[in-house]
Design a protein around this motif. Structure first.
Motif, PDB file in Angstrom:
ATOM      1  N   THR A 295      19.409 -38.306  -0.941  1.00  0.00           N
ATOM      2  CA  THR A 295      19.595 -39.741  -0.723  1.00  0.00           C
ATOM      3  C   THR A 295      18.904 -40.239   0.538  1.00  0.00           C
ATOM      4  O   THR A 295      18.649 -41.435   0.671  1.00  0.00           O
ATOM      5  N   VAL A 296      18.559 -39.331   1.462  1.00  0.00           N
ATOM      6  CA  VAL A 296      17.882 -39.770   2.685  1.00  0.00           C
ATOM      7  C   VAL A 296      16.410 -40.095   2.450  1.00  0.00           C
ATOM      8  O   VAL A 296      15.744 -40.638   3.325  1.00  0.00           O
ATOM      9  N   ARG A 297      15.894 -39.789   1.267  1.00  0.00           N
ATOM     10  CA  ARG A 297      14.507 -40.134   0.949  1.00  0.00           C
ATOM     11  C   ARG A 297      14.269 -41.637   1.039  1.00  0.00           C
ATOM     12  O   ARG A 297      13.158 -42.077   1.305  1.00  0.00           O
ATOM     13  N   GLY A 298      15.293 -42.423   0.815  1.00  0.00           N
ATOM     14  CA  GLY A 298      15.164 -43.878   0.891  1.00  0.00           C
ATOM     15  C   GLY A 298      14.991 -44.400   2.315  1.00  0.00           C
ATOM     16  O   GLY A 298      14.622 -45.551   2.526  1.00  0.00           O
ATOM     17  N   ILE A 299      15.249 -43.590   3.288  1.00  0.00           N
ATOM     18  CA  ILE A 299      15.101 -43.971   4.701  1.00  0.00           C
ATOM     19  C   ILE A 299      13.695 -43.590   5.146  1.00  0.00           C
ATOM     20  O   ILE A 299      13.195 -42.503   4.823  1.00  0.00           O
TER      21      ILE A 299
ATOM     22  N   ARG B  90      14.479 -41.335   9.894  1.00  0.00           N
ATOM     23  CA  ARG B  90      15.244 -40.098   9.641  1.00  0.00           C
ATOM     24  C   ARG B  90      14.714 -38.921  10.438  1.00  0.00           C
ATOM     25  O   ARG B  90      15.371 -37.903  10.570  1.00  0.00           O
ATOM     26  N   ARG B  91      13.474 -39.031  10.928  1.00  0.00           N
ATOM     27  CA  ARG B  91      12.845 -38.038  11.803  1.00  0.00           C
ATOM     28  C   ARG B  91      12.653 -36.679  11.127  1.00  0.00           C
ATOM     29  O   ARG B  91      12.796 -35.625  11.752  1.00  0.00           O
ATOM     30  N   CYS B  92      12.283 -36.694   9.844  1.00  0.00           N
ATOM     31  CA  CYS B  92      11.926 -35.461   9.155  1.00  0.00           C
ATOM     32  C   CYS B  92      11.084 -35.805   7.930  1.00  0.00           C
ATOM     33  O   CYS B  92      11.073 -36.945   7.472  1.00  0.00           O
ATOM     34  N   TYR B  93      10.354 -34.801   7.433  1.00  0.00           N
ATOM     35  CA  TYR B  93       9.547 -34.955   6.218  1.00  0.00           C
ATOM     36  C   TYR B  93       9.974 -33.913   5.198  1.00  0.00           C
ATOM     37  O   TYR B  93      10.284 -32.773   5.543  1.00  0.00           O
ATOM     38  N   PHE B  94       9.965 -34.325   3.919  1.00  0.00           N
ATOM     39  CA  PHE B  94      10.127 -33.379   2.828  1.00  0.00           C
ATOM     40  C   PHE B  94       8.765 -32.743   2.560  1.00  0.00           C
ATOM     41  O   PHE B  94       7.728 -33.265   2.962  1.00  0.00           O
ATOM     42  N   LYS B  95       8.749 -31.620   1.858  1.00  0.00           N
ATOM     43  CA  LYS B  95       7.508 -30.877   1.621  1.00  0.00           C
ATOM     44  C   LYS B  95       6.443 -31.693   0.900  1.00  0.00           C
ATOM     45  O   LYS B  95       5.258 -31.464   1.090  1.00  0.00           O
ATOM     46  N   ASP B  96       6.863 -32.638   0.060  1.00  0.00           N
ATOM     47  CA  ASP B  96       5.892 -33.418  -0.716  1.00  0.00           C
ATOM     48  C   ASP B  96       5.513 -34.737  -0.036  1.00  0.00           C
ATOM     49  O   ASP B  96       4.811 -35.554  -0.614  1.00  0.00           O
ATOM     50  N   GLU B  97       5.946 -34.943   1.201  1.00  0.00           N
ATOM     51  CA  GLU B  97       5.589 -36.145   1.953  1.00  0.00           C
ATOM     52  C   GLU B  97       4.540 -35.801   3.008  1.00  0.00           C
ATOM     53  O   GLU B  97       4.347 -34.632   3.340  1.00  0.00           O
TER      54      GLU B  97
ATOM     55  N   CYS C  28      12.606 -31.530   6.480  1.00  0.00           N
ATOM     56  CA  CYS C  28      13.933 -31.931   5.979  1.00  0.00           C
ATOM     57  C   CYS C  28      14.616 -30.759   5.276  1.00  0.00           C
ATOM     58  O   CYS C  28      15.833 -30.639   5.320  1.00  0.00           O
ATOM     59  N   ASP C  29      13.833 -29.934   4.609  1.00  0.00           N
ATOM     60  CA  ASP C  29      14.348 -28.726   3.945  1.00  0.00           C
ATOM     61  C   ASP C  29      13.587 -27.534   4.502  1.00  0.00           C
ATOM     62  O   ASP C  29      12.363 -27.449   4.356  1.00  0.00           O
ATOM     63  N   THR C  30      14.281 -26.613   5.120  1.00  0.00           N
ATOM     64  CA  THR C  30      13.612 -25.444   5.681  1.00  0.00           C
ATOM     65  C   THR C  30      14.612 -24.331   5.913  1.00  0.00           C
ATOM     66  O   THR C  30      15.823 -24.535   5.836  1.00  0.00           O
TER      67      THR C  30
END
Length: 194
Positions: free
Chosen positions: A48-52, A57-64, A144-146
């Protein structure tokens, strides 16, 4: 190599990150028994934090935040690319090198494959990477995921070969009083045509 020690630099990290030994490496001492204890902490952001926005949010997901030389985002890959690009531009600027250069052991995008540094440029390139201003890579947010790995190591020298380890140590030969190698390398069979 700029290090003034003998040992093996070891990195424990996930396979999708470039191994930055100067940031998360540790030394394994040769000629010693080495015990390494590993622990891992998994960080997983809720979807749900992807919308921020990432800057909030101060982080990136792997596909961003697509990177130039890596398929998936990770903070360490982003920092590596930032350092490589800085050093490449410094080589270009200070040595009137048309495209700059990158040493062969760093990842490069297709535009720079033909522009590899010679040994003297490689040395300057490494110096530029080490002297890079700290704030240039501030856009490289954490993942964001690690999985964050932590390691601790303890070492002890092997016992000397004497009567106290008779029949106990597999690496001690009492006849010669020397340490034996645990790795036995046999000479390859050579065949000669006459």
């Amino acid at each position: 190599m700029y290090d003034d020690f003998r040992g093996f630099v070891t990195v424990v990290d996930s396979g999708d990150k470039y191994p930055l030994t100067d940031q998360n490496g540790f030394l394994v001492r040769p000629g010693h028994q080495n015990y390494v204890v590993l622990s891992a902490l998994q960080v997983k952001a809720d979807e749900t934090v992807r919308g921020i926005r990432p800057d909030k949010r101060r982080c990136y997901f792997k596909d961003e935040n697509p990177l130039q030389m890596h398929r998936n985002y990770s903070q360490s890959n982003c920092i590596l690319e930032c350092h490589v690009e800085y050093a490449r531009k410094e080589i270009k600027k200070r040595y009137n090198n048309t495209n700059g250069c990158v040493p062969w052991f760093y990842p490069v995008n297709d535009n720079y494959v033909a522009h590899l540094c010679d040994p003297w440029q490689t040395r300057k390139f490494q110096e530029f990477m080490k002297s890079m201003p700290d704030d240039l890579c501030d856009y490289c947010y954490p993942d964001c995921d690690t999985t964050i790995y932590d390691s601790s190591i303890s070492t002890a020298p092997f016992r000397a070969c004497d009567h106290t380890n008779l029949g106990v140590s597999k690496i001690c030969n009492l006849i010669t009083g020397q340490m034996l190698s645990l790795i036995h390398i046999s000479e390859p069979t050579r065949r000669y045509a006459i």
